[in-house]
Design a protein around this motif. Structure first.
Motif, PDB file in Angstrom:
ATOM      1  N   GLY A  56       0.830  -1.210   0.000  1.00 27.17           N
ATOM      2  CA  GLY A  56       0.000   0.000   0.000  1.00 27.17           C
ATOM      3  C   GLY A  56       0.856   1.247   0.000  1.00 27.17           C
ATOM      4  N   ILE A  57       1.956   1.187   0.715  1.00 28.15           N
ATOM      5  CA  ILE A  57       2.852   2.348   0.780  1.00 28.15           C
ATOM      6  C   ILE A  57       3.570   2.542  -0.547  1.00 28.15           C
ATOM      7  CG2 ILE A  57       5.044   3.072   1.818  1.00 28.15           C
ATOM      8  CD1 ILE A  57       4.014   2.235   4.451  1.00 28.15           C
ATOM      9  N   SER A  58       3.864   1.446  -1.234  1.00 25.01           N
ATOM     10  CA  SER A  58       4.637   1.508  -2.481  1.00 25.01           C
ATOM     11  C   SER A  58       3.762   1.799  -3.693  1.00 25.01           C
ATOM     12  CB  SER A  58       5.350   0.172  -2.724  1.00 25.01           C
ATOM     13  OG  SER A  58       6.053  -0.239  -1.598  1.00 25.01           O
ATOM     14  N   TYR A  59       2.482   1.919  -3.472  1.00 25.44           N
ATOM     15  CA  TYR A  59       1.538   1.952  -4.573  1.00 25.44           C
ATOM     16  C   TYR A  59       1.863   3.025  -5.601  1.00 25.44           C
ATOM     17  CZ  TYR A  59      -3.027   1.371  -6.754  1.00 25.44           C
ATOM     18  OH  TYR A  59      -4.020   1.118  -7.635  1.00 25.44           O
ATOM     19  N   GLN A  60       2.226   4.197  -5.120  1.00 25.35           N
ATOM     20  CA  GLN A  60       2.529   5.280  -6.049  1.00 25.35           C
ATOM     21  C   GLN A  60       4.011   5.621  -6.022  1.00 25.35           C
ATOM     22  OE1 GLN A  60      -0.521   8.049  -4.702  1.00 25.35           O
ATOM     23  NE2 GLN A  60      -1.511   7.810  -6.696  1.00 25.35           N
ATOM     24  N   GLY A  61       4.835   4.596  -6.080  1.00 24.49           N
ATOM     25  CA  GLY A  61       6.278   4.824  -6.009  1.00 24.49           C
ATOM     26  C   GLY A  61       6.742   4.711  -4.572  1.00 24.49           C
ATOM     27  N   LEU A  62       8.034   4.646  -4.395  1.00 21.14           N
ATOM     28  CA  LEU A  62       8.564   4.442  -3.052  1.00 21.14           C
ATOM     29  C   LEU A  62       8.405   5.689  -2.205  1.00 21.14           C
ATOM     30  CD1 LEU A  62      11.920   2.571  -3.779  1.00 21.14           C
ATOM     31  CD2 LEU A  62       9.632   1.624  -3.421  1.00 21.14           C
ATOM     32  N   SER A  63       8.185   5.468  -0.910  1.00 20.05           N
ATOM     33  CA  SER A  63       8.191   6.596   0.025  1.00 20.05           C
ATOM     34  C   SER A  63       9.643   7.049   0.192  1.00 20.05           C
ATOM     35  CB  SER A  63       7.610   6.168   1.373  1.00 20.05           C
ATOM     36  OG  SER A  63       8.481   5.239   1.998  1.00 20.05           O
ATOM     37  N   GLU A  64       9.794   8.216   0.769  1.00 17.65           N
ATOM     38  CA  GLU A  64      11.142   8.728   1.003  1.00 17.65           C
ATOM     39  C   GLU A  64      11.945   7.744   1.864  1.00 17.65           C
ATOM     40  OE1 GLU A  64      11.219  12.297   3.256  1.00 17.65           O
ATOM     41  OE2 GLU A  64      13.391  12.510   3.053  1.00 17.65           O
ATOM     42  N   LEU A  65      11.255   7.170   2.833  1.00 13.16           N
ATOM     43  CA  LEU A  65      11.920   6.219   3.727  1.00 13.16           C
ATOM     44  C   LEU A  65      12.384   4.969   2.948  1.00 13.16           C
ATOM     45  CD1 LEU A  65      12.550   5.456   6.720  1.00 13.16           C
ATOM     46  CD2 LEU A  65      10.348   4.289   6.735  1.00 13.16           C
ATOM     47  N   GLN A  66      11.503   4.437   2.118  1.00 17.33           N
ATOM     48  CA  GLN A  66      11.884   3.253   1.324  1.00 17.33           C
ATOM     49  C   GLN A  66      13.059   3.579   0.406  1.00 17.33           C
ATOM     50  OE1 GLN A  66       7.790   2.753  -0.094  1.00 17.33           O
ATOM     51  NE2 GLN A  66       8.061   0.568   0.240  1.00 17.33           N
ATOM     52  N   ASP A  67      13.011   4.777  -0.168  1.00 18.39           N
ATOM     53  CA  ASP A  67      14.079   5.184  -1.068  1.00 18.39           C
ATOM     54  C   ASP A  67      15.421   5.225  -0.321  1.00 18.39           C
ATOM     55  OD1 ASP A  67      14.857   6.109  -3.663  1.00 18.39           O
ATOM     56  OD2 ASP A  67      15.267   8.022  -2.679  1.00 18.39           O
ATOM     57  N   LEU A  68      15.384   5.705   0.908  1.00 15.64           N
ATOM     58  CA  LEU A  68      16.606   5.727   1.714  1.00 15.64           C
ATOM     59  C   LEU A  68      17.067   4.315   2.056  1.00 15.64           C
ATOM     60  CD1 LEU A  68      15.979   8.729   4.085  1.00 15.64           C
ATOM     61  CD2 LEU A  68      18.081   8.311   2.820  1.00 15.64           C
ATOM     62  N   PHE A  69      16.132   3.463   2.396  1.00 15.95           N
ATOM     63  CA  PHE A  69      16.466   2.057   2.669  1.00 15.95           C
ATOM     64  C   PHE A  69      17.206   1.465   1.468  1.00 15.95           C
ATOM     65  CE2 PHE A  69      14.558  -0.253   6.361  1.00 15.95           C
ATOM     66  CZ  PHE A  69      14.183   0.856   7.084  1.00 15.95           C
ATOM     67  N   LEU A  70      16.710   1.787   0.284  1.00 15.62           N
ATOM     68  CA  LEU A  70      17.296   1.239  -0.936  1.00 15.62           C
ATOM     69  C   LEU A  70      18.691   1.794  -1.163  1.00 15.62           C
ATOM     70  CD1 LEU A  70      16.844  -0.399  -3.546  1.00 15.62           C
ATOM     71  CD2 LEU A  70      15.707   1.598  -4.512  1.00 15.62           C
ATOM     72  N   ARG A  71      18.837   3.083  -0.973  1.00 21.08           N
ATOM     73  CA  ARG A  71      20.108   3.703  -1.344  1.00 21.08           C
ATOM     74  C   ARG A  71      21.219   3.460  -0.331  1.00 21.08           C
ATOM     75  NH1 ARG A  71      19.351   9.604  -2.558  1.00 21.08           N
ATOM     76  NH2 ARG A  71      17.347   9.459  -1.521  1.00 21.08           N
ATOM     77  N   ILE A  72      20.877   3.219   0.921  1.00 17.38           N
ATOM     78  CA  ILE A  72      21.970   2.974   1.866  1.00 17.38           C
ATOM     79  C   ILE A  72      22.002   1.524   2.354  1.00 17.38           C
ATOM     80  CG2 ILE A  72      22.072   5.403   2.545  1.00 17.38           C
ATOM     81  CD1 ILE A  72      20.839   4.741   5.126  1.00 17.38           C
ATOM     82  N   ASN A  73      21.412   0.649   1.572  1.00 19.65           N
ATOM     83  CA  ASN A  73      21.484  -0.789   1.878  1.00 19.65           C
ATOM     84  C   ASN A  73      21.013  -1.116   3.299  1.00 19.65           C
ATOM     85  OD1 ASN A  73      22.441  -1.857  -0.609  1.00 19.65           O
ATOM     86  ND2 ASN A  73      24.450  -0.984  -0.169  1.00 19.65           N
ATOM     87  N   ALA A  74      19.804  -0.663   3.607  1.00 20.12           N
ATOM     88  CA  ALA A  74      19.258  -0.896   4.938  1.00 20.12           C
ATOM     89  C   ALA A  74      18.500  -2.221   5.025  1.00 20.12           C
ATOM     90  CB  ALA A  74      18.356   0.271   5.333  1.00 20.12           C
ATOM     91  N   PHE A  75      18.724  -3.089   4.070  1.00 21.33           N
ATOM     92  CA  PHE A  75      18.171  -4.442   4.138  1.00 21.33           C
ATOM     93  C   PHE A  75      19.090  -5.321   3.313  1.00 21.33           C
ATOM     94  CE2 PHE A  75      16.357  -2.163   0.633  1.00 21.33           C
ATOM     95  CZ  PHE A  75      16.510  -3.032  -0.432  1.00 21.33           C
ATOM     96  N   GLN A  76      19.052  -6.610   3.566  1.00 18.97           N
ATOM     97  CA  GLN A  76      19.850  -7.538   2.770  1.00 18.97           C
ATOM     98  C   GLN A  76      18.942  -8.599   2.149  1.00 18.97           C
ATOM     99  OE1 GLN A  76      23.522  -8.817   4.702  1.00 18.97           O
ATOM    100  NE2 GLN A  76      23.965  -6.743   5.379  1.00 18.97           N
ATOM    101  N   CYS A  77      18.527  -9.581   2.950  1.00 21.42           N
ATOM    102  CA  CYS A  77      17.674 -10.617   2.350  1.00 21.42           C
ATOM    103  C   CYS A  77      16.295 -10.075   2.029  1.00 21.42           C
ATOM    104  CB  CYS A  77      17.591 -11.859   3.234  1.00 21.42           C
ATOM    105  SG  CYS A  77      16.474 -11.734   4.639  1.00 21.42           S
ATOM    106  N   GLY A  78      15.863  -9.054   2.746  1.00 22.64           N
ATOM    107  CA  GLY A  78      14.602  -8.395   2.434  1.00 22.64           C
ATOM    108  C   GLY A  78      13.389  -8.992   3.103  1.00 22.64           C
TER     109      GLY A  78
END
Lengths: 167, 793
Positions: free
Chosen positions: A76-98
């Motif tokens: 639901g959060i990703s519905y219209q593109g990533l939130s700012e928080l998700q984008d940060l998670f992606l760019r600074i590798n804040a997850f691995q296996c996911g």
């Protein structure tokens, strides 16, 4: 039993058993698979969803308790593109296996909703119910602290979906 | 070395475009948007059946009878299976396991029967209706007890088991494998040493705790093809073991297909074959119906591979100038009821139990002891985390005893390129000294810190680590690569994206060779029907091994691209190069041809015909310079290890003297990655691995009762770190001394980052309080009680 709930903005009328937990209903009847089955006893947080804006462990919530409530998952959060928080998670590798990432994003989203400028301790407290075995949490904390802050120190471009990529 | 490598390691950074950059993970959007599909997320429709397992409540017993009648009558039950349905053995390196128990059970939780039902709930209910009568036997729960001459035999038929040639089981004992190293004259060197320290260290069992439990869905379709969707680190190895174990049912490799989508963490726990074979076997009895088997969190603890416990008896001799002259290391491994994979952990540790030191005289005995505890197996670190606890504790104690600074002592003895290894080979290039220096600087080693709080004391510690991939000498990787019309790439490999960033790193390697940006490269997770072979994603070897396979495929593709240009335009291949997705020519600066112009459709010539066609390529890598042939009595003569990755760890801790509570104020970890293909992903391994390692020393601990039943199989009682349980600061340090045969000089780092976490804490505790804890974990309670005793005396 009849159950009416709203999931990611969509109204559902479902038939559930009294013992069914919200997690199973979301995954099997609604087809929302981002809440994960990790421990089935509320320890790991990988089943975290937002119920009326507050995080719950959907493995511990009976489906019937969700009657009339609004459920939001990471889809639901990703519905219209990533939130700012998700984008940060992606760019600074804040997850691995996911696997834990959907739950962690939701816990952090709830925190930022109520406290846009959290301290490190606030973030640790908000995430203490979400286990991650891969990252050692450090980049996650960094991402949550970075959300809402002016974008500095990020030398990589955002790679979220382009406008119109998603329904 | 007979293999030639296509790339020069240590290419200058300015020559690299993609390798060495923090490219955004190519699986990132999938995972952060909720799109990533794990096995349990795949829909199988209304025909899906659910399986549950009847497990032994006893650690050692003879099965007298199994009555499945009531379960078969239960609501929703489709089929009940027992060992009679599958009297087949399997095993990774030694065939010592049956799919379902036959006449004996050897650990609490061993699978005795299985129920297949229409719903998960019905399967779980029916399990309770299966009646099994046991004759309970005395279990052996301690590896030292298992070693004694009068101990009962857990596997009386050990002498008949099939195993790899580098295992040496002793029939008529509980010793499943005994790795010996005999180098130099240890006895003489110890007698002549100025100082000898001898002590025993113990390490309990640990659980991987990937947040995704093991899960598998298997389906035998009506055309007799068996497809298994599985959360696995080892799709091809699983296919091979399924095909071998189920061969009596008529399966060949082409009939078995393993599909592995994203997996929610592995850490070794999803390597090899464990519960997956139950699902695969059960599905063969309900043709046409997919069968799901998902472990509960409890089963995840007691019925998957566990990290083995060990009792380490260590004796080290040194001269007054600090030179280590001899190491005698005897490791008694609590390898559990079945050692088909775990015996190789024992083997790997035995080969390297000196740690990263130059030691002329070595006597290593690494003993794989059967016990009646759950099967041991691979866990990040693969035996090295376990023996480093004692070894690196010992090094600190020796340094103190001879009046040397522990960091100086390590620097003096640190292994360097060319030094002889325990099995007679030579050490690869390494940045161990640089790692030691950088870690010592990061924690300001030598500078004493005081606490403002009168109740707490500060302490510092340092520990080194090394590890080689533990693999069969012919463990291989392969890759396929194909261009698409727009010049984008699809690459298939069969290494697993465990979270480490493997897919991204493979894309970066191909991008470097072909100049196609990482964003235009898709690297797909394995399907054994379509993706080329990979042995397993273990041993921290895929960046190196699979990376070489991808690099070779990219080089082959580049050669084909140049061939087409040569055919059409006549430029010599060696005058051509790639830049920004275009072919360019050194001898004709005006020439350029975008890849998207021709990598599928080819190039039209003057007479209207076309040249070229789809650019496709493949690559493979096998370490052709290794062998596992060595003298069983001395371990000399072979070349079992491809190379070692080394590094150092340091911590600054604060301890509450009354409660023993530790806060890790700062931790630094330096690892020699050879070349960090993606530095931020390497840092992710450093921070994540270090925190996982710190948990094993500070609080994690599997507890078993006197009957061999695990007492804490859940996250409440087996505590893993939360966001609160991390160091205040972690300093990740990447050292880059290139691996000559690595892709762009890279070598693996995934496991290494947790190896030294335990001894570094033990050393810092000693530094702070003057107490030496010799058994893991180094808990608050042990510290408080030991310190209290010390204060009293």
């Amino acid at each position: 039993m009849e159950l009416e709930i709203k999931v990611n903005g969509e109204q559902w009328a479902l038939n559930v058993a009294p013992a069914d937990v919200l997690l199973d209903v979301l995954r099997e009847q609604v087809g929302t698979k981002s809440p994960k089955i990790g421990c089935e006893r509320g320890d790991c947080g990988s089943c975290t969803v937002l119920m009326d804006g507050r995080t719950v462990r959907s493995c511990l919530v009976l489906a019937v308790e969700a009657e009339g409530h609004q459920i939001v998952t990471v889809e639901g959060i990703s519905y219209q593109g990533l939130s700012e928080l998700q984008d940060l998670f992606l760019r600074i590798n804040a997850f691995q296996c996911g696997f834990c990432a959907p739950g962690i994003v939701l816990s952090a989203t709830e925190l930022l909703e109520h406290n846009p400028n959290p301290t490190r301790h606030d973030v640790q407290e908000a995430l203490a119910g979400n286990l991650c075995r891969c990252t050692g949490y450090e980049p996650i904390i960094e991402a949550v602290l970075g959300a809402g802050q002016p974008k500095v120190g990020l030398d990589r471009p955002a790679t979220g979906p382009a406008e119109g990529d998603r329904p | 070395m007979t293999t030639t490598f296509p790339f020069e390691a240590g290419a200058k950074d300015e020559e690299l475009r993609t390798v060495g950059t923090d490219a955004v993970r190519i699986d990132g959007l999938d995972k952060i948007s909720g799109a990533a599909e794990f096995v349990d997320d795949i829909d199988f429709g209304p025909g899906l059946l659910h399986a549950a397992i009847v497990e032994s409540p006893h650690a050692y017993a003879r099965i007298l009878s199994i009555d499945t009648a009531a379960a078969e009558q239960a609501k929703g039950v489709v089929r009940v299976v027992t060992g009679k349905d599958f009297p087949y053995k399997f095993g990774m390196y030694m065939e010592d396991r049956y799919i379902f128990a036959q006449d004996h059970v050897r650990f609490v939780g061993e699978q005795v029967a299985g129920v297949i039902a229409r719903t998960h709930r019905e399967a779980v209910q029916a399990v309770k209706l299966v009646k099994v009568v046991y004759e309970v036997l005395d279990p052996i729960l301690d590896p030292k007890r298992a070693f004694e001459a009068d101990a009962g035999l857990i596997h009386p038929d050990l002498g008949d088991y099939t195993h790899v040639p580098w295992f040496f089981p002793k029939a008529g004992t509980n010793i499943a494998h005994w790795r010996k190293i005999r180098k130099g004259d240890t006895e003489k060197a110890l007698a002549e040493a100025d100082y000898v320290l001898e002590d025993t260290y113990t390490v309990p069992r640990y659980a991987h705790c990937a947040i995704e439990p093991h899960v598998t869905v298997s389906k035998l379709d009506h055309a007799d093809r068996l497809t298994v969707w599985t959360a696995s680190q080892s799709p091809h190895t699983q296919r091979h073991l399924f095909a071998e174990a189920l061969a009596p049912l008529g399966f060949t490799h082409k009939d078995v297909r393993v599909i592995t989508p994203y997996i929610g963490g592995g850490f070794g726990g999803k390597a090899g074959v464990s519960m997956e074979i139950l699902g695969a076997a059960m599905a063969t009895l309900v043709k046409g119906r997919p069968v799901k088997l998902r472990w509960t969190r409890e089963q995840e603890f007691y019925n998957t591979y566990q990290r083995q416990g060990v009792v380490a008896e260590l004796k080290v001799g040194v001269m007054n100038d600090g030179t280590i002259t001899a190491v005698e290391h005897k490791l008694f491994w609590d390898a559990g009821a079945y050692v088909e994979y775990g015996a190789n952990v024992v083997n790997a540790a035995g080969l390297s139990a000196t740690g990263p030191y130059r030691v002329p005289n070595i006597t290593n005995d690494s003993l794989c002891m059967y016990t009646n505890l759950p099967p041991g197996g691979p866990y990040r670190g693969f035996g090295y985390s376990e023996f480093h606890f004692g070894l690196e504790s010992h090094m600190d104690r020796i340094a103190e005893a001879i009046g040397m600074d522990p960091v100086d002592f390590r620097r003096k003895n640190a292994i360097v390129e060319g030094d002889e290894l325990s099995y007679g080979g030579h050490m690869n290039p390494s940045g161990l000294i640089e790692a030691i220096n950088k870690v010592a600087d990061a924690i300001e080693w030598g500078v004493e810190e005081d606490s403002d709080n009168p109740n707490t004391v500060m302490g510092k510690g340092v520990a080194l680590f090394w590890k080689a991939p533990a693999m069969p000498p012919n463990a291989s990787s392969a890759s396929f690569l194909k261009f698409n019309e727009d010049g984008s790439l699809n690459i298939t490999v069969s290494g697993m994206e465990l979270g480490q960033g493997y897919l991204t790193v493979m894309a970066q390697i191909a991008s470097e060779v072909l100049t196609v940006p990482v964003e235009k490269i898709r690297v797909e997770t394995p399907d054994t029907d379509r993706n080329p072979y990979e042995w397993q994603t273990v041993a921290s070897h895929v960046t190196w091994s699979s990376g070489l396979a991808v690099e070779k495929a990219a080089i082959e593709a580049r050669g084909k691209i140049f061939d087409v240009i040569h055919q059409v335009y006549g430029y010599e291949d060696d005058s051509l190069y790639l830049e920004s997705e275009r072919v360019k020519c050194k001898t004709d600066p005006s020439f350029e041809k975008p890849l998207s112009d021709f990598v599928i459709d080819g190039i039209q010539t003057g007479d209207g015909t076309w040249r070229g066609g789809p650019i496709i390529a493949s690559g493979k890598f096998m370490p052709e310079f290794t062998n596992a042939l060595s003298d069983p009595e001395t371990g000399q003569g072979g070349h079992p290890n491809v190379h070692y990755t080394v590094g150092a760890t340091g911590v600054v801790i604060e301890i509450d003297k009354d409660t023993g509570r530790i806060w890790v104020r700062k931790a630094a970890l330096a690892v020699d990655a050879g070349k960090a293909i993606n530095p931020d992903l390497v840092k992710g391994q450093i921070v994540g691995g270090l925190v996982q390692g710190l948990a094993t020393v500070l609080y994690e601990d599997m507890r078993f009762d006197e009957g061999g039943k695990m007492l804490n199989p859940n996250f409440t009682d087996y505590k893993i770190p939360t966001a609160f349980d991390i160091p205040d600061e972690v300093v990740p340090i990447i050292v880059e001394v290139p691996q000559p045969d690595g892709p762009f000089g890279a070598r693996g780092v995934g496991e290494h980052t947790m190896i030294a976490a335990a001894p570094v804490i033990a050393n810092a505790v000693y530094n702070a309080l003057g107490i030496r804890i010799k058994s893991m974990p180094v808990t608050q309670e042990k510290i408080a009680m030991t310190y209290l005793e010390k204060s009293r005396s």
